[in-house]
Design an enzyme around this catalytic site. Structure first.
Site, PDB file in Angstrom:
ATOM      1  N   ASP A 163      18.848  69.649  53.617  1.00 25.73           N
ATOM      2  CA  ASP A 163      20.084  69.892  54.366  1.00 25.73           C
ATOM      3  C   ASP A 163      21.246  70.178  53.412  1.00 25.73           C
ATOM      4  O   ASP A 163      21.275  69.675  52.290  1.00 25.73           O
ATOM      5  CB  ASP A 163      20.395  68.653  55.230  1.00 25.73           C
ATOM      6  CG  ASP A 163      21.463  68.941  56.269  1.00 25.73           C
ATOM      7  OD1 ASP A 163      21.723  70.125  56.565  1.00 25.73           O
ATOM      8  OD2 ASP A 163      22.057  67.968  56.786  1.00 25.73           O
ATOM      9  N   ASN A 205      17.060  75.538  65.297  1.00 23.51           N
ATOM     10  CA  ASN A 205      17.627  76.570  64.404  1.00 23.51           C
ATOM     11  C   ASN A 205      17.569  77.982  64.993  1.00 23.51           C
ATOM     12  O   ASN A 205      18.310  78.863  64.570  1.00 23.51           O
ATOM     13  CB  ASN A 205      16.929  76.570  63.034  1.00 23.51           C
ATOM     14  CG  ASN A 205      17.325  75.407  62.154  1.00 23.51           C
ATOM     15  OD1 ASN A 205      16.583  74.998  61.274  1.00 23.51           O
ATOM     16  ND2 ASN A 205      18.514  74.840  62.373  1.00 23.51           N
TER      17      ASN A 205
HETATM   18  C1  FPP Z   1      19.521  73.301  56.076  1.00 21.59           C
HETATM   19  O1  FPP Z   1      20.793  73.602  55.605  1.00 21.59           O
HETATM   20  C2  FPP Z   1      18.512  74.238  55.585  1.00 21.59           C
HETATM   21  C3  FPP Z   1      17.763  75.063  56.351  1.00 21.59           C
HETATM   22  C4  FPP Z   1      17.892  75.121  57.822  1.00 21.59           C
HETATM   23  C5  FPP Z   1      16.776  75.991  55.792  1.00 21.59           C
HETATM   24  C6  FPP Z   1      16.081  75.601  54.545  1.00 21.59           C
HETATM   25  C7  FPP Z   1      15.502  76.793  53.943  1.00 21.59           C
HETATM   26  C8  FPP Z   1      15.389  77.047  52.620  1.00 21.59           C
HETATM   27  C9  FPP Z   1      15.753  76.107  51.559  1.00 21.59           C
HETATM   28  C10 FPP Z   1      14.917  78.402  52.246  1.00 21.59           C
HETATM   29  C11 FPP Z   1      13.591  78.534  51.650  1.00 21.59           C
HETATM   30  C12 FPP Z   1      12.574  77.595  52.117  1.00 21.59           C
HETATM   31  C13 FPP Z   1      11.271  77.674  51.838  1.00 21.59           C
HETATM   32  C14 FPP Z   1      10.377  76.583  52.284  1.00 21.59           C
HETATM   33  C15 FPP Z   1      10.655  78.796  51.116  1.00 21.59           C
HETATM   34  P1  FPP Z   1      21.924  73.942  56.659  1.00 21.59           P
HETATM   35  O2  FPP Z   1      21.947  75.417  56.835  1.00 21.59           O
HETATM   36  O3  FPP Z   1      21.705  73.161  57.907  1.00 21.59           O
HETATM   37  O4  FPP Z   1      23.220  73.454  55.909  1.00 21.59           O
HETATM   38  P2  FPP Z   1      24.551  72.835  56.521  1.00 21.59           P
HETATM   39  O5  FPP Z   1      24.166  71.546  57.176  1.00 21.59           O
HETATM   40  O6  FPP Z   1      25.411  72.637  55.336  1.00 21.59           O
HETATM   41  O7  FPP Z   1      25.100  73.850  57.482  1.00 21.59           O
END
Ligand code: FPP
Length: 247
Positions: free
Chosen positions: A21, A69
């Site tokens: 996250d 998401n």
């Molecule tokens: C959460 O941060 C993250 C995600 C929803 C996606 C995670 C994906 C990756 C790290 C990309 C690559 C992954 C793989 C397995 C190849 P957020 O967007 O919810 O952050 P925020 O809470 O700050 O808005």
């Protein structure tokens, strides 16, 4: 002494689940688009997988995309899917070199056709690897998974394959998408948020929870090892008393 050296490798968690996250906030702090945060999160994925394999953790499960998401702006959803396909393609060779098997859990049929195809190909191409299983939770939510398991079990009761009296914890376990791995002993969430967000609700019944204040793109091997050191300092009682455990 660094955290890696403090780990007792005879008492490792077999399975570590991670809620990655903070990508969006990491990017925002730098005046960039959220996608920039996801792109930079890939390094942390690679480092975490490598760190886990190096010390002998058998299963790592990453929450990469939740059912919820899908409600994000279309541009971000598309970018995340493209990033996933690109990363999976690019990393298959490294996974093979490191003897790591790729797996996926979630409502995979809801993924775009090409994402699904690439994912299945990478799973197939790494299926013989033995050292560690790296599982991506994609289009995953725990409530979706539990509802799906209940439907499957209800069908079996209806057809007479199972009686309602025979339903046990183990029956539920077998019908969850995680049925090929043990429950995680440790759940890590980055970014300072202290929530579970519909992740493995059934499977984390006795997991230790560890919250890391760093945003996911900043998470590194030592942060991962620090979480394990913290886990090893805890006493896991499973509902028993402290005296019963230490006896
Ligand atoms: C959460 O941060 C993250 C995600 C929803 C996606 C995670 C994906 C990756 C790290 C990309 C690559 C992954 C793989 C397995 C190849 P957020 O967007 O919810 O952050 P925020 O809470 O700050 O808005």
């Amino acid at each position: 002494m660094n955290f890696k050296e403090q780990i007792d490798t005879t008492r490792l968690p077999k399975h570590i689940a991670i809620i990655m996250d903070g990508n969006g906030r990491w990017a925002k702090e730098r005046g960039k688009m959220r996608v920039f945060g996801h792109e930079n999160g890939v390094r942390a994925v690679r480092d975490t997988a490598e760190a886990a394999a190096e010390i002998g953790v058998e299963y790592v499960t990453l929450y990469a995309f939740s059912t919820e998401n899908w409600n994000r702006p279309q541009m971000e959803v598309d970018a995340l899917m493209n990033l996933l396909v690109k990363t999976i393609n690019k990393e298959t060779e490294t996974l093979n070199k490191n003897d790591i098997r790729l797996q996926a859990i979630g409502d995979l049929k809801s993924l775009k056709k090409d994402t699904y195809k690439e994912l299945m190909l990478a799973i197939e191409n790494t299926s013989k690897n033995k050292r560690m299983t790296l599982t991506l939770a994609l289009s995953y939510s725990s409530r979706w998974e539990i509802v799906d398991a209940v439907k499957q079990i209800a069908e079996k009761v209806k057809s007479g394959e199972l009686t309602s009296q025979e339903i046990s914890d183990e029956t539920i376990n077998q019908h969850l998408t995680t049925n090929f791995m043990p429950d995680p002993e440790l759940l890590i969430r980055t970014s300072g948020e202290q929530r579970i967000s519909n992740y493995m609700l059934w499977q984390i019944a006795y997991s230790e929870l560890y919250f890391c204040p760093k945003y996911w793109p900043d998470f590194n091997k030592e942060d991962f090892y620090k979480a394990i050191v913290d886990y090893q300092m805890r006493e896991r009682r499973f509902g028993k008393t402290s005296e019963q455990i230490t006896k």
